[in-house]
Design an enzyme around this catalytic site. Structure first.
Site, PDB file in Angstrom:
ATOM      1  N   PRO A  65      -2.421 113.097  -7.388  1.00 58.48           N
ATOM      2  CA  PRO A  65      -2.009 112.886  -5.993  1.00 58.48           C
ATOM      3  C   PRO A  65      -2.893 111.848  -5.298  1.00 58.48           C
ATOM      4  O   PRO A  65      -4.114 111.869  -5.451  1.00 58.48           O
ATOM      5  CB  PRO A  65      -2.207 114.270  -5.360  1.00 58.48           C
ATOM      6  CG  PRO A  65      -2.263 115.223  -6.495  1.00 58.48           C
ATOM      7  CD  PRO A  65      -2.817 114.468  -7.655  1.00 58.48           C
ATOM      8  N   GLU A  66      -2.267 110.932  -4.579  1.00 52.24           N
ATOM      9  CA  GLU A  66      -2.982 109.896  -3.835  1.00 52.24           C
ATOM     10  C   GLU A  66      -2.798 110.157  -2.340  1.00 52.24           C
ATOM     11  O   GLU A  66      -2.230 111.178  -1.968  1.00 52.24           O
ATOM     12  CB  GLU A  66      -2.457 108.509  -4.243  1.00 52.24           C
ATOM     13  CG  GLU A  66      -2.488 108.301  -5.754  1.00 52.24           C
ATOM     14  CD  GLU A  66      -1.953 106.936  -6.194  1.00 52.24           C
ATOM     15  OE1 GLU A  66      -2.031 105.967  -5.426  1.00 52.24           O
ATOM     16  OE2 GLU A  66      -1.450 106.851  -7.335  1.00 52.24           O
TER      17      GLU A  66
END
Ligand SMILES: [Zn+2]
Length: 271
Positions: free
Chosen positions: A2-3
Protein backbone atom coordinates in the site's frame (compact mmCIF):
# COMPACT_ATOMS: atom_id res chain seq x y z
CA UNK A 1 2.57 -2.63 -0.95
CA UNK A 2 0.00 0.00 0.00
CA UNK A 3 1.21 3.49 -0.93
CA UNK A 4 -0.07 6.96 -0.04
CA UNK A 5 -3.45 6.63 -1.85
CA UNK A 6 -4.13 3.15 -0.42
CA UNK A 7 -3.24 4.24 3.12
CA UNK A 8 -5.28 7.45 2.75
CA UNK A 9 -8.25 5.38 1.54
CA UNK A 10 -7.92 3.10 4.58
CA UNK A 11 -7.72 6.05 6.99
CA UNK A 12 -10.80 7.69 5.49
CA UNK A 13 -12.78 4.45 5.81
CA UNK A 14 -11.61 3.70 9.36
CA UNK A 15 -11.95 7.24 10.76
CA UNK A 16 -15.75 7.30 11.26
CA UNK A 17 -15.62 3.82 12.81
CA UNK A 18 -12.91 4.74 15.31
CA UNK A 19 -13.21 8.40 16.33
CA UNK A 20 -14.51 8.79 19.86
CA UNK A 21 -14.11 5.10 20.66
CA UNK A 22 -12.03 3.81 23.56
CA UNK A 23 -9.52 0.99 23.19
CA UNK A 24 -10.18 -1.44 26.02
CA UNK A 25 -7.53 -4.10 25.42
CA UNK A 26 -5.09 -5.65 22.92
CA UNK A 27 -4.59 -9.24 21.83
CA UNK A 28 -1.54 -10.31 19.86
CA UNK A 29 -0.37 -13.60 18.38
CA UNK A 30 2.75 -12.23 16.64
CA UNK A 31 4.76 -10.15 19.14
CA UNK A 32 7.14 -8.92 16.42
CA UNK A 33 4.28 -6.81 15.05
CA UNK A 34 4.86 -4.49 17.97
CA UNK A 35 8.09 -2.58 17.40
CA UNK A 36 7.79 -0.37 20.45
CA UNK A 37 7.11 -0.57 23.38
CA UNK A 38 7.01 -4.15 24.70
CA UNK A 39 3.73 -6.00 24.26
CA UNK A 40 3.07 -5.81 27.99
CA UNK A 41 3.70 -2.07 28.06
CA UNK A 42 1.56 -1.54 24.95
CA UNK A 43 -1.37 -3.29 26.62
CA UNK A 44 -0.94 -1.26 29.79
CA UNK A 45 -0.53 2.12 28.09
CA UNK A 46 -3.21 1.75 25.39
CA UNK A 47 -6.08 0.33 27.48
CA UNK A 48 -8.61 3.05 28.31
CA UNK A 49 -7.26 5.56 25.74
CA UNK A 50 -9.76 7.39 23.54
CA UNK A 51 -9.18 7.63 19.78
CA UNK A 52 -9.16 11.38 19.12
CA UNK A 53 -7.91 11.58 15.53
CA UNK A 54 -7.05 9.30 12.63
CA UNK A 55 -4.60 10.52 10.02
CA UNK A 56 -1.79 9.54 7.70
CA UNK A 57 1.86 10.47 7.27
CA UNK A 58 3.54 8.89 4.24
CA UNK A 59 2.51 5.25 4.29
CA UNK A 60 1.87 5.24 8.08
CA UNK A 61 -1.57 5.37 9.72
CA UNK A 62 -1.45 7.64 12.76
CA UNK A 63 -4.10 7.44 15.49
CA UNK A 64 -3.86 10.17 18.13
CA UNK A 65 -5.04 8.87 21.47
CA UNK A 66 -5.83 10.57 24.75
CA UNK A 67 -3.01 11.20 27.26
CA UNK A 68 -0.50 12.02 24.52
CA UNK A 69 -0.31 8.51 23.16
CA UNK A 70 -0.02 7.84 19.42
CA UNK A 71 -0.76 4.50 17.84
CA UNK A 72 1.13 4.28 14.54
CA UNK A 73 0.69 1.39 12.11
CA UNK A 74 2.55 0.54 8.90
CA UNK A 75 0.83 -2.04 6.68
CA UNK A 76 4.03 -2.94 4.79
CA UNK A 77 3.53 -5.79 2.26
CA UNK A 78 0.21 -7.38 3.11
CA UNK A 79 -1.26 -5.62 6.14
CA UNK A 80 -4.99 -4.89 6.30
CA UNK A 81 -6.97 -3.05 8.95
CA UNK A 82 -10.68 -3.47 9.51
CA UNK A 83 -13.27 -2.76 12.18
CA UNK A 84 -15.63 -5.67 12.74
CA UNK A 85 -17.96 -7.06 15.41
CA UNK A 86 -16.03 -8.87 18.14
CA UNK A 87 -18.10 -11.99 17.55
CA UNK A 88 -16.93 -12.34 13.97
CA UNK A 89 -14.33 -15.13 13.68
CA UNK A 90 -10.75 -13.93 13.11
CA UNK A 91 -8.54 -16.06 10.85
CA UNK A 92 -5.00 -17.23 11.63
CA UNK A 93 -3.46 -14.22 9.84
CA UNK A 94 -5.11 -11.70 12.18
CA UNK A 95 -2.17 -11.10 14.51
CA UNK A 96 -3.05 -7.94 16.43
CA UNK A 97 -6.53 -7.04 17.67
CA UNK A 98 -7.53 -3.86 19.49
CA UNK A 99 -10.80 -4.29 21.39
CA UNK A 100 -13.11 -1.26 21.32
CA UNK A 101 -15.74 -0.14 23.84
CA UNK A 102 -18.68 -0.73 21.47
CA UNK A 103 -18.45 -4.48 20.96
CA UNK A 104 -16.26 -4.12 17.89
CA UNK A 105 -12.55 -4.64 17.21
CA UNK A 106 -9.86 -2.98 15.12
CA UNK A 107 -8.11 -5.95 13.53
CA UNK A 108 -4.68 -6.00 11.91
CA UNK A 109 -4.56 -8.92 9.51
CA UNK A 110 -1.13 -9.48 8.00
CA UNK A 111 -0.34 -12.80 6.23
CA UNK A 112 3.28 -11.83 5.43
CA UNK A 113 3.85 -10.49 8.97
CA UNK A 114 5.96 -7.49 7.90
CA UNK A 115 3.57 -4.93 9.40
CA UNK A 116 4.60 -2.67 12.26
CA UNK A 117 2.80 -1.28 15.32
CA UNK A 118 4.21 1.54 17.44
CA UNK A 119 2.87 3.32 20.51
CA UNK A 120 4.79 6.53 21.15
CA UNK A 121 4.31 9.84 22.94
CA UNK A 122 6.13 11.74 20.19
CA UNK A 123 5.12 10.67 16.64
CA UNK A 124 8.38 12.13 15.32
CA UNK A 125 10.15 9.21 16.97
CA UNK A 126 8.69 7.08 14.15
CA UNK A 127 7.95 9.64 11.44
CA UNK A 128 10.82 12.11 11.91
CA UNK A 129 12.93 10.96 8.99
CA UNK A 130 10.15 11.14 6.39
CA UNK A 131 10.38 13.60 3.53
CA UNK A 132 7.58 16.06 2.73
CA UNK A 133 3.98 15.08 1.99
CA UNK A 134 3.54 15.39 -1.79
CA UNK A 135 -0.08 16.57 -1.57
CA UNK A 136 0.47 19.19 1.13
CA UNK A 137 0.33 22.82 -0.07
CA UNK A 138 3.95 23.33 1.04
CA UNK A 139 5.19 20.83 -1.52
CA UNK A 140 5.48 23.30 -4.39
CA UNK A 141 7.49 23.01 -7.61
CA UNK A 142 10.09 25.24 -5.93
CA UNK A 143 10.21 22.92 -2.92
CA UNK A 144 10.83 19.94 -5.23
CA UNK A 145 13.48 21.90 -7.13
CA UNK A 146 15.16 22.74 -3.82
CA UNK A 147 15.19 19.09 -2.73
CA UNK A 148 16.74 18.05 -6.05
CA UNK A 149 19.47 20.67 -5.95
CA UNK A 150 22.96 19.26 -5.65
CA UNK A 151 21.80 15.64 -5.84
CA UNK A 152 22.76 13.12 -8.49
CA UNK A 153 20.34 10.25 -8.07
CA UNK A 154 18.51 7.94 -10.46
CA UNK A 155 14.90 9.14 -10.60
CA UNK A 156 12.92 5.99 -9.92
CA UNK A 157 14.81 4.85 -6.80
CA UNK A 158 14.86 8.44 -5.54
CA UNK A 159 11.06 8.66 -5.73
CA UNK A 160 10.84 5.46 -3.66
CA UNK A 161 13.15 6.92 -0.99
CA UNK A 162 10.79 7.86 1.86
CA UNK A 163 13.25 10.38 3.25
CA UNK A 164 13.12 12.26 -0.08
CA UNK A 165 9.34 12.19 -0.47
CA UNK A 166 6.80 10.43 1.79
CA UNK A 167 4.23 7.99 0.51
CA UNK A 168 5.27 7.26 -3.08
CA UNK A 169 5.93 3.62 -3.93
CA UNK A 170 6.40 1.48 -7.01
CA UNK A 171 3.03 2.03 -8.69
CA UNK A 172 2.76 5.79 -8.33
CA UNK A 173 6.45 6.41 -9.12
CA UNK A 174 6.06 4.65 -12.49
CA UNK A 175 2.80 6.46 -13.23
CA UNK A 176 4.21 9.87 -12.29
CA UNK A 177 7.30 9.35 -14.49
CA UNK A 178 5.05 8.38 -17.39
CA UNK A 179 2.97 11.55 -17.15
CA UNK A 180 6.17 13.60 -16.77
CA UNK A 181 7.65 11.83 -19.86
CA UNK A 182 10.77 10.99 -17.88
CA UNK A 183 12.73 7.74 -18.25
CA UNK A 184 12.99 5.98 -14.85
CA UNK A 185 16.81 5.79 -15.26
CA UNK A 186 17.24 9.56 -15.75
CA UNK A 187 19.49 11.15 -13.17
CA UNK A 188 18.31 14.18 -11.25
CA UNK A 189 21.23 16.39 -12.28
CA UNK A 190 20.07 16.27 -15.93
CA UNK A 191 16.53 17.57 -15.26
CA UNK A 192 15.52 20.90 -16.78
CA UNK A 193 13.19 23.31 -14.95
CA UNK A 194 10.37 22.21 -17.30
CA UNK A 195 11.02 18.55 -16.47
CA UNK A 196 10.94 19.24 -12.72
CA UNK A 197 7.63 21.05 -13.25
CA UNK A 198 6.35 18.02 -15.18
CA UNK A 199 7.51 15.64 -12.45
CA UNK A 200 5.75 17.70 -9.79
CA UNK A 201 2.52 17.76 -11.84
CA UNK A 202 2.81 14.04 -12.57
CA UNK A 203 3.14 13.21 -8.87
CA UNK A 204 0.12 15.33 -7.93
CA UNK A 205 -1.96 13.91 -10.76
CA UNK A 206 -1.34 10.23 -10.03
CA UNK A 207 -1.61 10.48 -6.24
CA UNK A 208 -4.89 12.38 -6.51
CA UNK A 209 -6.15 9.84 -9.05
CA UNK A 210 -5.11 7.05 -6.69
CA UNK A 211 -7.16 8.55 -3.85
CA UNK A 212 -10.15 9.30 -6.14
CA UNK A 213 -10.04 5.65 -7.28
CA UNK A 214 -9.68 4.40 -3.67
CA UNK A 215 -6.31 2.79 -4.27
CA UNK A 216 -4.90 0.06 -6.49
CA UNK A 217 -5.80 -3.56 -5.78
CA UNK A 218 -2.99 -5.13 -7.80
CA UNK A 219 -1.45 -7.53 -5.30
CA UNK A 220 -3.05 -7.88 -1.90
CA UNK A 221 -4.46 -4.44 -1.14
CA UNK A 222 -8.19 -4.17 -0.46
CA UNK A 223 -10.09 -1.44 1.35
CA UNK A 224 -11.01 -1.93 5.05
CA UNK A 225 -14.42 -3.30 3.98
CA UNK A 226 -12.71 -5.97 1.84
CA UNK A 227 -13.69 -4.37 -1.49
CA UNK A 228 -11.13 -3.62 -4.20
CA UNK A 229 -10.02 -0.14 -5.19
CA UNK A 230 -10.21 0.91 -8.84
CA UNK A 231 -6.80 2.44 -9.60
CA UNK A 232 -5.47 -0.80 -11.17
CA UNK A 233 -8.05 -0.32 -13.94
CA UNK A 234 -6.84 3.14 -14.88
CA UNK A 235 -3.04 2.92 -14.64
CA UNK A 236 -1.21 4.07 -17.76
CA UNK A 237 1.90 1.88 -17.53
CA UNK A 238 2.10 0.03 -14.22
CA UNK A 239 1.65 -3.74 -14.61
CA UNK A 240 0.92 -3.24 -18.33
CA UNK A 241 3.94 -4.85 -20.02
CA UNK A 242 3.29 -5.35 -23.74
CA UNK A 243 0.07 -3.32 -23.72
CA UNK A 244 -0.08 -0.19 -25.91
CA UNK A 245 1.01 3.13 -24.40
CA UNK A 246 -2.17 5.20 -23.93
CA UNK A 247 -0.40 8.18 -25.54
CA UNK A 248 1.46 6.70 -28.55
CA UNK A 249 0.57 3.00 -28.83
CA UNK A 250 4.13 1.69 -28.33
CA UNK A 251 4.15 -1.49 -26.20
CA UNK A 252 4.95 -0.76 -22.53
CA UNK A 253 8.27 -2.20 -21.37
CA UNK A 254 9.20 -3.70 -18.03
CA UNK A 255 12.70 -3.46 -16.57
CA UNK A 256 14.06 -4.15 -13.09
CA UNK A 257 15.54 -1.06 -11.47
CA UNK A 258 16.88 -1.08 -7.93
CA UNK A 259 15.36 -4.54 -7.54
CA UNK A 260 11.85 -3.30 -8.40
CA UNK A 261 9.66 -3.92 -11.45
CA UNK A 262 9.54 -0.72 -13.46
CA UNK A 263 7.12 -0.02 -16.33
CA UNK A 264 7.52 2.75 -18.90
CA UNK A 265 6.90 3.70 -22.54
CA UNK A 266 10.19 3.47 -24.49
CA UNK A 267 8.93 6.10 -26.99
CA UNK A 268 7.43 8.70 -24.64
CA UNK A 269 10.08 8.34 -21.93
CA UNK A 270 13.41 8.61 -23.73
CA UNK A 271 16.67 8.30 -21.84
ZN1 LIG B 1 4.19 6.27 -25.39
Amino acid sequence: MPELPEVETSVRALRPLLLGRTITSVRNSWPRHVITPSLAELEERISGRHIEAAGRRGKFLVFSLSDDENLIIHLRMSGHLSVVDAGEPADAHTHTIFTLDNGRELRFRDPRKFGCVYLVHDPEEVLGKLGPEPLEPGFTVEALQERLRGRRRVLKPLLLDQSFLAGVGNIYADEALFYARLHPRRTTDTLTAEEIFALHSGLQKVLQAGIANEGASITTYVKPDGEKGNMQNVTAVYDRKGQPCPRCGTPIERIVLGGRSTYFCPSCQLL
